[in-house]
Design an enzyme around this catalytic site. Structure first.
Site, mmCIF file in Angstrom:
data_model
loop_
_atom_site.group_PDB
_atom_site.id
_atom_site.type_symbol
_atom_site.label_atom_id
_atom_site.label_comp_id
_atom_site.label_asym_id
_atom_site.label_seq_id
_atom_site.Cartn_x
_atom_site.Cartn_y
_atom_site.Cartn_z
ATOM 1 N N ALA A 154 0.804 -1.223 0.000
ATOM 2 C CA ALA A 154 0.000 0.000 0.000
ATOM 3 C C ALA A 154 0.836 1.272 0.000
ATOM 4 C CB ALA A 154 -0.930 -0.008 1.214
ATOM 5 N N ASP A 294 -1.691 -3.225 12.406
ATOM 6 C CA ASP A 294 -1.488 -2.538 11.124
ATOM 7 C C ASP A 294 -2.754 -1.760 10.767
ATOM 8 O OD1 ASP A 294 -0.039 -1.676 8.933
ATOM 9 O OD2 ASP A 294 -0.526 -3.409 7.695
#
Length: 409
Positions: A154, A294
């Site tokens: 990402a 996360d």
């Protein structure tokens, strides 16, 4: 700092009718607290000839060390990688909301960003003790920009960097002062990475290996240079191969320094890592497993688009994707959910699941004397849980900072 004299005069709290996690076992013992720290009752009885000033009945519940999240990108609409004039207020909001999930300390995590973002954000996130205002900040985790393009996940490709000739100077030019930093994730296959690892560890900063295409040998050399952690094992790295297991092979490598424990983060949200993979990692190297969320800014919010650093993520049910792709963009599961899923997926003991969210991250950060345990002298940061590991109350420095409705103590 609590002085011995101040602590000696402070009231003594005795938590009774509980099972406390100590030494890897749930013990039917009372927990004694004074001056924000765990107290040895024998010294209280025999040296000071004192008893508790206040008793609190825990109703048979579990008392475990407070959870520590070393990789969290934001939450509740707050993006730690967004450069604003008041980053601190966003960190404070997340710190406050994390209390209901049993988190007493965390490492705000910044994803790959341009240098001007680091220069503006990092000075605004100092190390801070926890309390009624929220969970404590242990230091910032910098995930990127010195990572692999192929395994960037990402992270925006436009801001990825490699190490130039004067590698550590390049690190400082990118991040600015490192006073508030406790972890840096980098790819060990990058040229000059070992020079950087040695320089960072010399400053007391933990180096984590991740977002990488490193083979096992490169990973072993990185650990020999000082790296101690693996960022979200299995995710954003080469898959395990029997002839070269890559970074995953560190879990059973015989080429690590003597007595060295490699720690590794795992996202046990039911999305990022298959239960079979969780079981493989845990059975191979249980003492190194560190649960991380996360979590992205969409944590605690509903479906729709939300920011993550320089990109957008789209939440669809329990999954967060980089907008317009099927690339996972972090998790939206809080730590208590990860603990419960990890317990169910691996079939491990309750004690092991709880230590993966408390003792192990504290050990990885070198804070095990004060955080992550209920040993005598440790900070009295703990979470009260029912038998299904749902959070009933959270304490920091022996002070109740969050409580579920109709729950006690």
């Amino acid at each position: 700092m609590r002085s011995g004299q101040c602590a000696a005069g402070a009231p003594v709290l005795q938590f009774t009718n509980c099972r406390i996690l100590r030494g890897g076992t749930l013990l039917r013992e009372d927990l004694w607290v004074r001056g924000g720290r765990i107290l040895d009752p024998e010294k209280l009885f025999f040296e000071e000839r004192r008893v508790a000033d206040e008793q609190r009945d825990c109703g048979g519940r579990i008392l475990a060390p407070g959870f520590i999240d070393v990789q969290i990108n934001g939450g509740f609409g707050v993006d730690f990688s967004k450069a604003t004039e008041d980053v601190g207020s966003g960190v404070a909001l997340v710190a406050r909301r994390l209390l209901s999930h049993g988190v007493t300390s965390f490492c705000p995590t910044l994803v790959t960003s341009p240098p001007e973002v680091y220069h503006k954000v990092l000075p605004q996130i100092p190390v801070k003790s926890g309390g009624p205002h929220g969970a404590g900040v242990l230091g910032v985790h910098l995930e990127g920009p010195f990572i692999s393009r192929e395994k960037r996940g990402a992270h925006p490709e436009a801001y990825l960097r490699s190490f130039e000739a004067n590698a550590f100077h390049d690190v400082l030019a990118t991040y600015g002062p490192l006073d508030n930093v406790c972890i840096v994730t980098l790819a060990p296959e990058l040229d000059r990475s070992h020079e950087v690892i040695q320089a960072l560890t010399a400053q007391g900063i933990r180096v984590s290996l991740g977002h990488s295409v490193a083979d096992l040998r490169a990973a072993e050399v990185a650990v020999q240079s000082g790296a101690t952690f693996i960022t979200h094992l299995f995710n954003a790295m080469l898959p395990f191969h029997h002839r070269d297991p890559g970074i995953v092979g560190l879990l059973t490598s015989d080429q690590l320094p003597p007595g060295h424990c490699i720690f590794y983060g795992m996202i046990a949200d039911g999305i990022h890592t298959n239960p079979a993979a969780l079981r493989i990692a845990h059975r191979a190297h249980p003492q190194g497993l560190v649960l991380v969320t996360d979590a992205v800014p969409a944590l605690g919010l509903g479906n729709g688009r939300h920011t993550l650093g320089q990109q957008e993520v789209e939440v669809d049910g329990l999954i967060a994707y980089i907008a317009g792709t099927k690339t996972l963009g972090g998790s939206i599961a809080p730590m208590d959910v990860c603990v419960r899923h990890f317990l169910q997926a691996t079939g491990c003991s309750v004690e092991s699941a709880l230590e993966a969210a408390s003792l192990h991250p504290a050990q990885m950060l070198g804070l095990e004397k004060t955080k992550g345990s209920l040993d005598f002298g440790a900070d009295a940061d703990f979470v009260v849980l029912d038998d299904t590991l749902h959070v009933q109350a959270t304490y920091i420095s022996g002070e109740l900072v969050w409580q579920a409705e109709e729950a006690g103590p």
